[in-house]
Design a protein around this motif. Sequence first.
Motif, PDB file in Angstrom:
ATOM      1  N   ARG A  28       1.844   6.354  -7.371  1.00  0.00           N
ATOM      2  CA  ARG A  28       0.840   7.260  -7.933  1.00  0.00           C
ATOM      3  C   ARG A  28       1.323   8.707  -7.909  1.00  0.00           C
ATOM      4  NH1 ARG A  28      -3.103   3.683  -5.592  1.00  0.00           N
ATOM      5  NH2 ARG A  28      -2.943   4.790  -3.605  1.00  0.00           N
ATOM      6  N   LEU A  29       1.900   9.121  -6.780  1.00  0.00           N
ATOM      7  CA  LEU A  29       2.386  10.494  -6.682  1.00  0.00           C
ATOM      8  C   LEU A  29       3.583  10.725  -7.600  1.00  0.00           C
ATOM      9  CD1 LEU A  29       2.398  13.280  -5.360  1.00  0.00           C
ATOM     10  CD2 LEU A  29       3.781  12.310  -3.503  1.00  0.00           C
ATOM     11  N   ALA A  40       0.831  -1.207   0.000  1.00  0.00           N
ATOM     12  CA  ALA A  40       0.000   0.000   0.000  1.00  0.00           C
ATOM     13  C   ALA A  40       0.865   1.256   0.000  1.00  0.00           C
ATOM     14  CB  ALA A  40      -0.926  -0.016   1.220  1.00  0.00           C
ATOM     15  N   GLN A  41       1.947   1.218   0.755  1.00  0.00           N
ATOM     16  CA  GLN A  41       2.863   2.359   0.762  1.00  0.00           C
ATOM     17  C   GLN A  41       3.486   2.553  -0.614  1.00  0.00           C
ATOM     18  OE1 GLN A  41       6.701   1.954   2.807  1.00  0.00           O
ATOM     19  NE2 GLN A  41       6.207   3.813   3.959  1.00  0.00           N
ATOM     20  N   ASP A  98       2.180   1.664  -3.531  1.00  0.00           N
ATOM     21  CA  ASP A  98       1.169   2.157  -4.468  1.00  0.00           C
ATOM     22  C   ASP A  98       0.959   3.661  -4.314  1.00  0.00           C
ATOM     23  OD1 ASP A  98       0.886  -0.414  -5.355  1.00  0.00           O
ATOM     24  OD2 ASP A  98      -0.873  -0.850  -4.113  1.00  0.00           O
ATOM     25  N   ASN A  99       0.929   4.133  -3.083  1.00  0.00           N
ATOM     26  CA  ASN A  99       0.759   5.572  -2.860  1.00  0.00           C
ATOM     27  C   ASN A  99       1.946   6.358  -3.414  1.00  0.00           C
ATOM     28  OD1 ASN A  99      -1.687   5.126  -1.542  1.00  0.00           O
ATOM     29  ND2 ASN A  99      -0.696   4.916   0.471  1.00  0.00           N
ATOM     30  N   ARG A 100       3.138   5.840  -3.188  1.00  0.00           N
ATOM     31  CA  ARG A 100       4.324   6.521  -3.706  1.00  0.00           C
ATOM     32  C   ARG A 100       4.334   6.544  -5.229  1.00  0.00           C
ATOM     33  NH1 ARG A 100       9.399   4.257  -0.052  1.00  0.00           N
ATOM     34  NH2 ARG A 100       8.912   5.401   1.879  1.00  0.00           N
TER      35      ARG A 100
END
Length: 213
Positions: free
Chosen positions: A141-142, A134-135, A137-139
């Motif tokens: 995307r940004l 999850a970490q 995926d967030n990175r």
Amino acid sequence: MTTDRNDPVDWDAYESELSNPDTAAPVLVDSTPDLPFTAGPRSESRKPVLPGWLKSARTFKDTAKWAAGYAWHTFAFHLVRTPVYSGKLLVRSPVGLFRLVRGGFRWGFDMEGEPVRKAAVRREDAAEYLKLSAQRDNRVRLRVFLAMLGLVTCCCVSWWVLTIPAWQRFALLGLAMIGLGLLGAPADRPLLSRAVVTARVAKLTSDVVVRAP
């Protein structure tokens, strides 16, 4: 061996260490030995407030003349070798471009966290793996958004470069080549050559001993 009571050095222990080197503790080459303090309060040597070349006009002129000659020699040395430096930058610029693209790809897709995620898989720690995923995926995307924004900016800059005069385009191309050439330079092969070779020997330290083959 007999020792004097006033002698601060234990010669018997020192002789025992020399005769049994395996039992002696290793000592670094740049370590400071623990010597007994026998100096008095007035035994230190004070350094002069002003350096010697500032104490007389003649010495100052000689030093200034030497410094000017040194600077001129260094400038002329590198000026003559400008074509060689340009050739090195031109040859190294593709490597710099490759490193730039590879670094951007690794940064955009969070490749630096891949070993940690693989370690969680090997441990079969599902909770830790889901948290790391999850970490990641967030990175991603940004970072992908920022990369796309940077790509659009580069396209706009490229279109603007086509509208400026030719000499400005060549100047910007030269700056880009210099940047990519410096980025693609090998760590053990510097761009500039030595203008002055000194006979000064480097100080032997523990790091030098470790790096020695």
